[in-house]
Design a protein around this motif. Structure first.
Motif, PDB file in Angstrom:
ATOM      1  N   VAL A 158      -0.402 -20.796  12.210  1.00  0.00           N
ATOM      2  CA  VAL A 158      -1.542 -20.021  12.710  1.00  0.00           C
ATOM      3  C   VAL A 158      -2.523 -20.967  13.386  1.00  0.00           C
ATOM      4  CG1 VAL A 158      -3.470 -18.495  12.130  1.00  0.00           C
ATOM      5  CG2 VAL A 158      -1.314 -18.311  10.849  1.00  0.00           C
ATOM      6  N   ASN A 159      -2.831 -20.723  14.651  1.00  0.00           N
ATOM      7  CA  ASN A 159      -3.937 -21.402  15.324  1.00  0.00           C
ATOM      8  C   ASN A 159      -5.163 -20.506  15.157  1.00  0.00           C
ATOM      9  OD1 ASN A 159      -3.150 -23.932  17.176  1.00  0.00           O
ATOM     10  ND2 ASN A 159      -1.394 -22.557  17.011  1.00  0.00           N
ATOM     11  N   ILE A 160      -6.150 -20.994  14.434  1.00  0.00           N
ATOM     12  CA  ILE A 160      -7.317 -20.182  14.100  1.00  0.00           C
ATOM     13  C   ILE A 160      -8.523 -20.720  14.858  1.00  0.00           C
ATOM     14  CG2 ILE A 160      -7.705 -21.517  11.972  1.00  0.00           C
ATOM     15  CD1 ILE A 160      -8.667 -18.805  10.718  1.00  0.00           C
ATOM     16  N   LEU A 161      -9.074 -19.891  15.767  1.00  0.00           N
ATOM     17  CA  LEU A 161     -10.058 -20.388  16.734  1.00  0.00           C
ATOM     18  C   LEU A 161     -11.233 -19.427  16.908  1.00  0.00           C
ATOM     19  CD1 LEU A 161      -7.444 -21.658  19.337  1.00  0.00           C
ATOM     20  CD2 LEU A 161      -9.034 -23.110  18.067  1.00  0.00           C
ATOM     21  N   PRO A 162     -12.034 -19.236  15.855  1.00  0.00           N
ATOM     22  CA  PRO A 162     -13.241 -18.423  16.032  1.00  0.00           C
ATOM     23  C   PRO A 162     -14.234 -19.131  16.948  1.00  0.00           C
ATOM     24  CG  PRO A 162     -13.318 -19.560  13.927  1.00  0.00           C
ATOM     25  CD  PRO A 162     -11.953 -19.829  14.506  1.00  0.00           C
ATOM     26  N   SER A 163     -15.019 -18.341  17.676  1.00  0.00           N
ATOM     27  CA  SER A 163     -16.019 -18.908  18.573  1.00  0.00           C
ATOM     28  C   SER A 163     -17.400 -18.379  18.201  1.00  0.00           C
ATOM     29  CB  SER A 163     -15.701 -18.540  20.021  1.00  0.00           C
ATOM     30  OG  SER A 163     -16.744 -18.954  20.878  1.00  0.00           O
ATOM     31  N   PHE A 164     -18.394 -19.255  18.288  1.00  0.00           N
ATOM     32  CA  PHE A 164     -19.779 -18.843  18.059  1.00  0.00           C
ATOM     33  C   PHE A 164     -20.589 -18.955  19.346  1.00  0.00           C
ATOM     34  CE2 PHE A 164     -18.169 -19.814  13.870  1.00  0.00           C
ATOM     35  CZ  PHE A 164     -18.665 -18.749  13.119  1.00  0.00           C
ATOM     36  N   ASN A 165     -19.877 -18.957  20.468  1.00  0.00           N
ATOM     37  CA  ASN A 165     -20.530 -18.989  21.770  1.00  0.00           C
ATOM     38  C   ASN A 165     -19.824 -17.979  22.660  1.00  0.00           C
ATOM     39  OD1 ASN A 165     -21.569 -19.633  24.334  1.00  0.00           O
ATOM     40  ND2 ASN A 165     -21.889 -21.768  23.745  1.00  0.00           N
ATOM     41  N   GLU A 166     -20.559 -17.001  23.164  1.00  0.00           N
ATOM     42  CA  GLU A 166     -19.943 -15.897  23.898  1.00  0.00           C
ATOM     43  C   GLU A 166     -19.757 -16.188  25.385  1.00  0.00           C
ATOM     44  OE1 GLU A 166     -22.386 -12.536  23.090  1.00  0.00           O
ATOM     45  OE2 GLU A 166     -21.765 -12.397  20.988  1.00  0.00           O
ATOM     46  N   THR A 167     -20.063 -17.404  25.826  1.00  0.00           N
ATOM     47  CA  THR A 167     -19.950 -17.710  27.253  1.00  0.00           C
ATOM     48  C   THR A 167     -18.681 -18.500  27.527  1.00  0.00           C
ATOM     49  OG1 THR A 167     -21.142 -19.815  27.082  1.00  0.00           O
ATOM     50  CG2 THR A 167     -22.453 -17.833  27.411  1.00  0.00           C
TER      51      THR A 167
ATOM     52  N   LEU B 270     -10.581 -22.621  26.694  1.00  0.00           N
ATOM     53  CA  LEU B 270      -9.346 -23.276  27.124  1.00  0.00           C
ATOM     54  C   LEU B 270      -8.472 -23.672  25.942  1.00  0.00           C
ATOM     55  CD1 LEU B 270     -10.873 -25.308  30.039  1.00  0.00           C
ATOM     56  CD2 LEU B 270      -9.056 -23.636  30.253  1.00  0.00           C
ATOM     57  N   LYS B 271      -9.108 -23.982  24.799  1.00  0.00           N
ATOM     58  CA  LYS B 271      -8.291 -24.337  23.627  1.00  0.00           C
ATOM     59  C   LYS B 271      -7.475 -23.136  23.149  1.00  0.00           C
ATOM     60  CE  LYS B 271     -12.463 -23.877  20.836  1.00  0.00           C
ATOM     61  NZ  LYS B 271     -13.585 -24.682  20.332  1.00  0.00           N
ATOM     62  N   LEU B 272      -8.007 -21.915  23.344  1.00  0.00           N
ATOM     63  CA  LEU B 272      -7.237 -20.721  22.989  1.00  0.00           C
ATOM     64  C   LEU B 272      -6.054 -20.555  23.935  1.00  0.00           C
ATOM     65  CD1 LEU B 272      -6.640 -18.110  21.521  1.00  0.00           C
ATOM     66  CD2 LEU B 272      -8.438 -16.994  22.864  1.00  0.00           C
ATOM     67  N   LEU B 273      -6.274 -20.753  25.220  1.00  0.00           N
ATOM     68  CA  LEU B 273      -5.162 -20.671  26.173  1.00  0.00           C
ATOM     69  C   LEU B 273      -4.086 -21.701  25.851  1.00  0.00           C
ATOM     70  CD1 LEU B 273      -7.167 -19.995  29.435  1.00  0.00           C
ATOM     71  CD2 LEU B 273      -5.283 -18.585  28.584  1.00  0.00           C
ATOM     72  N   ASN B 274      -4.506 -22.905  25.487  1.00  0.00           N
ATOM     73  CA  ASN B 274      -3.558 -23.946  25.093  1.00  0.00           C
ATOM     74  C   ASN B 274      -2.713 -23.470  23.913  1.00  0.00           C
ATOM     75  OD1 ASN B 274      -2.216 -26.355  24.781  1.00  0.00           O
ATOM     76  ND2 ASN B 274      -4.023 -27.567  24.287  1.00  0.00           N
TER      77      ASN B 274
ATOM     78  N   VAL C 122      -5.459 -16.479  15.701  1.00  0.00           N
ATOM     79  CA  VAL C 122      -6.477 -15.642  15.062  1.00  0.00           C
ATOM     80  C   VAL C 122      -7.836 -16.038  15.617  1.00  0.00           C
ATOM     81  CG1 VAL C 122      -7.585 -14.993  12.894  1.00  0.00           C
ATOM     82  CG2 VAL C 122      -5.108 -15.377  12.967  1.00  0.00           C
ATOM     83  N   VAL C 123      -8.588 -15.054  16.116  1.00  0.00           N
ATOM     84  CA  VAL C 123      -9.881 -15.317  16.751  1.00  0.00           C
ATOM     85  C   VAL C 123     -10.857 -14.215  16.357  1.00  0.00           C
ATOM     86  CG1 VAL C 123      -8.789 -16.442  18.737  1.00  0.00           C
ATOM     87  CG2 VAL C 123      -9.295 -13.994  18.834  1.00  0.00           C
ATOM     88  N   ASN C 124     -12.101 -14.352  16.823  1.00  0.00           N
ATOM     89  CA  ASN C 124     -13.061 -13.255  16.751  1.00  0.00           C
ATOM     90  C   ASN C 124     -13.292 -12.700  18.155  1.00  0.00           C
ATOM     91  OD1 ASN C 124     -14.455 -15.419  17.786  1.00  0.00           O
ATOM     92  ND2 ASN C 124     -16.180 -15.294  16.376  1.00  0.00           N
TER      93      ASN C 124
ATOM     94  N   CYS D 295      -3.842 -11.793  20.629  1.00  0.00           N
ATOM     95  CA  CYS D 295      -4.443 -12.429  19.459  1.00  0.00           C
ATOM     96  C   CYS D 295      -4.646 -11.420  18.328  1.00  0.00           C
ATOM     97  CB  CYS D 295      -5.809 -13.023  19.828  1.00  0.00           C
ATOM     98  SG  CYS D 295      -5.772 -14.238  21.150  1.00  0.00           S
ATOM     99  N   HIS D 296      -4.828 -11.946  17.133  1.00  0.00           N
ATOM    100  CA  HIS D 296      -5.250 -11.158  15.980  1.00  0.00           C
ATOM    101  C   HIS D 296      -6.751 -11.392  15.821  1.00  0.00           C
ATOM    102  CE1 HIS D 296      -1.039 -10.463  14.731  1.00  0.00           C
ATOM    103  NE2 HIS D 296      -0.857 -11.664  15.266  1.00  0.00           N
ATOM    104  N   ILE D 297      -7.526 -10.302  15.784  1.00  0.00           N
ATOM    105  CA  ILE D 297      -8.984 -10.411  15.853  1.00  0.00           C
ATOM    106  C   ILE D 297      -9.619  -9.991  14.537  1.00  0.00           C
ATOM    107  CG2 ILE D 297     -11.066  -9.623  17.055  1.00  0.00           C
ATOM    108  CD1 ILE D 297      -9.303  -9.230  19.550  1.00  0.00           C
ATOM    109  N   ALA D 298     -10.529 -10.849  14.041  1.00  0.00           N
ATOM    110  CA  ALA D 298     -11.271 -10.569  12.813  1.00  0.00           C
ATOM    111  C   ALA D 298     -12.698 -11.049  12.979  1.00  0.00           C
ATOM    112  CB  ALA D 298     -10.610 -11.260  11.625  1.00  0.00           C
ATOM    113  N   GLU D 299     -13.647 -10.268  12.487  1.00  0.00           N
ATOM    114  CA  GLU D 299     -15.054 -10.608  12.661  1.00  0.00           C
ATOM    115  C   GLU D 299     -15.684 -11.231  11.418  1.00  0.00           C
ATOM    116  OE1 GLU D 299     -16.981 -10.412  15.636  1.00  0.00           O
ATOM    117  OE2 GLU D 299     -14.884 -10.315  16.214  1.00  0.00           O
ATOM    118  N   THR D 300     -15.144 -10.946  10.252  1.00  0.00           N
ATOM    119  CA  THR D 300     -15.729 -11.467   9.009  1.00  0.00           C
ATOM    120  C   THR D 300     -14.774 -12.452   8.347  1.00  0.00           C
ATOM    121  OG1 THR D 300     -14.773  -9.746   7.596  1.00  0.00           O
ATOM    122  CG2 THR D 300     -16.905  -9.266   8.669  1.00  0.00           C
ATOM    123  N   ALA D 301     -15.327 -13.241   7.425  1.00  0.00           N
ATOM    124  CA  ALA D 301     -14.500 -14.206   6.692  1.00  0.00           C
ATOM    125  C   ALA D 301     -13.417 -13.485   5.896  1.00  0.00           C
ATOM    126  CB  ALA D 301     -15.380 -15.048   5.778  1.00  0.00           C
ATOM    127  N   ALA D 302     -13.783 -12.357   5.258  1.00  0.00           N
ATOM    128  CA  ALA D 302     -12.813 -11.615   4.441  1.00  0.00           C
ATOM    129  C   ALA D 302     -11.681 -11.060   5.302  1.00  0.00           C
ATOM    130  CB  ALA D 302     -13.524 -10.484   3.700  1.00  0.00           C
TER     131      ALA D 302
END
Length: 375
Positions: A283-292, A296-300, A309-311, A324-331
Motif C-alpha cells: 500500500v502506498n499511503i499518501l494523504p495530503s494536507f495541501n489542496e493545491t 507527483l508522488k501519487l502519480l509515481n 490510499v489517499v484523502n 485510488c482508495h479514499i479516506a478522510e479520517t484516521a479510522a
C-alpha cells in the motif's frame, strides 16, 4: 523572424536530477520537446544543485544564473520568488533574438517588468496557484519566522498573479487551477496541459507486498504533518509495517518513526532505492494536507506501485480519484489499509490505470498542445 523550432525555456531551478516534484515536469517537458524536434536554449537558476551534463543531451545551450538569495532578493512590491530571480545577464541574452519563451513557473516572470519583452511571444507554465500554495504552507509551519514569510509571500503573490494573469497565455497542470485563474484573476488565455512525467508505462506488479509506504520531501511542512498524522493517528495501534522514505528528515522525525517496532524511516534514498520501495510496497499511503497543485508522488506510485490510499485533497481537481482508495479520517484509513494489506493487486487495477493515465498523461500528445502555444 525567429528561426523555426527554437525556443527559450527559463527554469526556476536546475531541472536535474529528478529528486523533487518541482523539477520533474520541467525536465520531462524538455525531453518531450527535444524528441518532437524543438531546439531548446535552457536558462536555469542554480542555488546549490550545480551544473548538470545530462541537460546538454536535450538542449542546444544551457545557461546558469545565480539566484539573489536573502536580502539581495528582497522587494517590497514583488514576491521574493520572483524578485530573487531577476538577472540582467539573462534578460540581455533573451533580448538578443526573438525566439518564443516558455516561463517555467511564476518564479520566472521577472522579465514581464522589462519593456523589451512587451511584444515577445511568451507562455507561462503554472505549477500552482502560488498565492494559495504559500497560504497553505503557512498553516502547517511551526516556525513563526517562516509562517510570517509564507503569509507575506502569499499576500504579494495574490496581487502579482492578478496582474500577470492576462498578460500572456497560461498552461496549468490541473482543471482546478485553470478554473481558479479564470474566476479569481479573470485570465482569458488559460488551459490545462497535464504534467509531463519521466515514466509513460505502468510498471505496477501484480500480487502482494509486505509493508505500507509514505514517501516525500521530509523537510516540507505539509509532508512533515502528513508523516506525523500517519504515525500518531493511523499506525500507532495498527501493527501493519509502515516505511517512511524521503529527503532531509529531521532528527525529531527519525525518533518518532523509530518509536514503534513496526515503523521505520529511510532517509535520503537514491532514486533507484525509492523506486524499489514503491514497487515492493503493498500500500502506498499518501494523504495530503495541501489542496493545491498536482501530487507527483501519487502519480509515481500509480505508475509503479500497488494499492494507493489517499484523502480527497490529494486527488481534487485531477482524474486520479477512480484509481485510488479514499479516506478522510484516521479510522477510515485504518479500515481501508487493513483490507488492502491482504488483498493481492491484480490485472483489473492495472488495466484501469493504463486507461486513465494514458489518456491524461501522455507526453507525446501533451507536447503537441505545448508546441501549439509556442508557435
Amino acid at each position: 523572424m525567429p528561426e523555426p523550432g527554437i525556443i527559450h525555456i527559463i527554469s526556476h531551478d536546475v531541472p536535474y536530477p529528478l529528486d523533487y516534484g518541482g523539477v520533474i515536469d520541467i525536465f520531462s517537458s524538455i525531453k518531450a520537446l527535444h524528441e518532437a524536434g524543438v531546439g531548446i536554449i535552457l536558462h536555469c537558476f542554480d542555488y546549490g544543485r550545480g551544473r548538470q551534463p545530462e541537460l546538454n543531451k536535450y538542449c542546444r545551450e544551457v545557461h546558469y544564473y545565480e539566484r539573489q538569495e536573502g536580502h539581495k532578493g528582497f522587494s517590497f512590491s514583488l514576491p521574493y520568488m520572483v524578485a530573487s530571480r531577476s538577472n540582467p545577464e539573462l534578460l540581455n541574452r533573451l533580448a538578443e533574438d526573438d525566439y518564443p519563451i516558455l516561463l517555467q513557473g511564476v518564479h520566472c516572470t521577472f522579465l514581464l517588468q522589462d519593456e523589451r519583452f512587451s511584444k515577445r511571444k511568451m507562455v507561462l507554465r503554472l505549477f500552482n496557484v502560488e498565492s494559495r500554495y504559500y497560504k497553505q504552507l503557512s498553516k502547517h509551519e511551526r516556525s513563526l519566522a517562516k509562517k510570517a514569510y509564507y503569509l507575506n509571500e502569499s499576500r504579494l503573490l495574490c496581487s502579482y498573479e492578478a496582474k500577470i494573469a492576462d498578460r500572456l497565455p497560461i498552461l496549468s497542470l490541473s482543471d482546478k487551477d485553470t478554473r481558479y485563474y479564470k474566476e479569481k484573476f479573470n485570465a482569458r488565455q488559460v488551459m490545462t496541459v497535464p504534467v509531463f512525467l519521466p515514466h509513460q508505462q505502468i510498471r505496477s506488479s501484480e500480487g502482494a507486498g509486505s509493508f505500507c509506504l509514505y514517501h516525500g520531501n521530509l523537510d516540507v511542512a505539509e509532508n512533515i504533518k502528513a508523516v506525523e498524522w500517519l504515525l500518531n493517528n493511523v499506525f500507532d495501534e495498527m501493527k501493519i509495517p509502515l516505511v517512511i522514505a524521503g529527503k532531509n528528515p529531521s532528527s525529531r522525525m527519525e525518533r518518532l518513526a523509530h518509536l514503534r517496532t513496526h515503523t521505520c524511516l529511510v532517509a535520503n534514498p537514491e532514486e533507484r532505492e525509492l523506486d524499489d520501495l514503491i514497487a515492493k510496497a503493498q500500500v502506498n499511503i499518501l494523504p495530503s494536507f495541501n489542496e493545491t497543485g498536482v501530487k507527483l508522488k501519487l502519480l509515481n506510485a500509480l505508475y509503479n506501485g500497488r494499492h494507493c490510499v489517499v484523502n480527497d485533497a490529494a486527488v481534487d481537481g485531477t482524474p486520479l480519484g477512480p484509481l485510488c482508495h479514499i479516506a478522510e479520517t484516521a479510522a477510515a484509513m485504518q479500515r481501508i489499509v487493513q483490507q488492502l494489506f491482504h488483498l493481492p493487486f491484480g490485472e483489473e487495477e492495472i488495466n484501469l490505470r493504463k486507461n486513465v493515465l494514458n489518456e491524461h498523461y501522455n507526453n507525446a500528445g501533451n507536447v503537441k498542445k505545448l508546441i501549439a502555444f509556442l508557435q
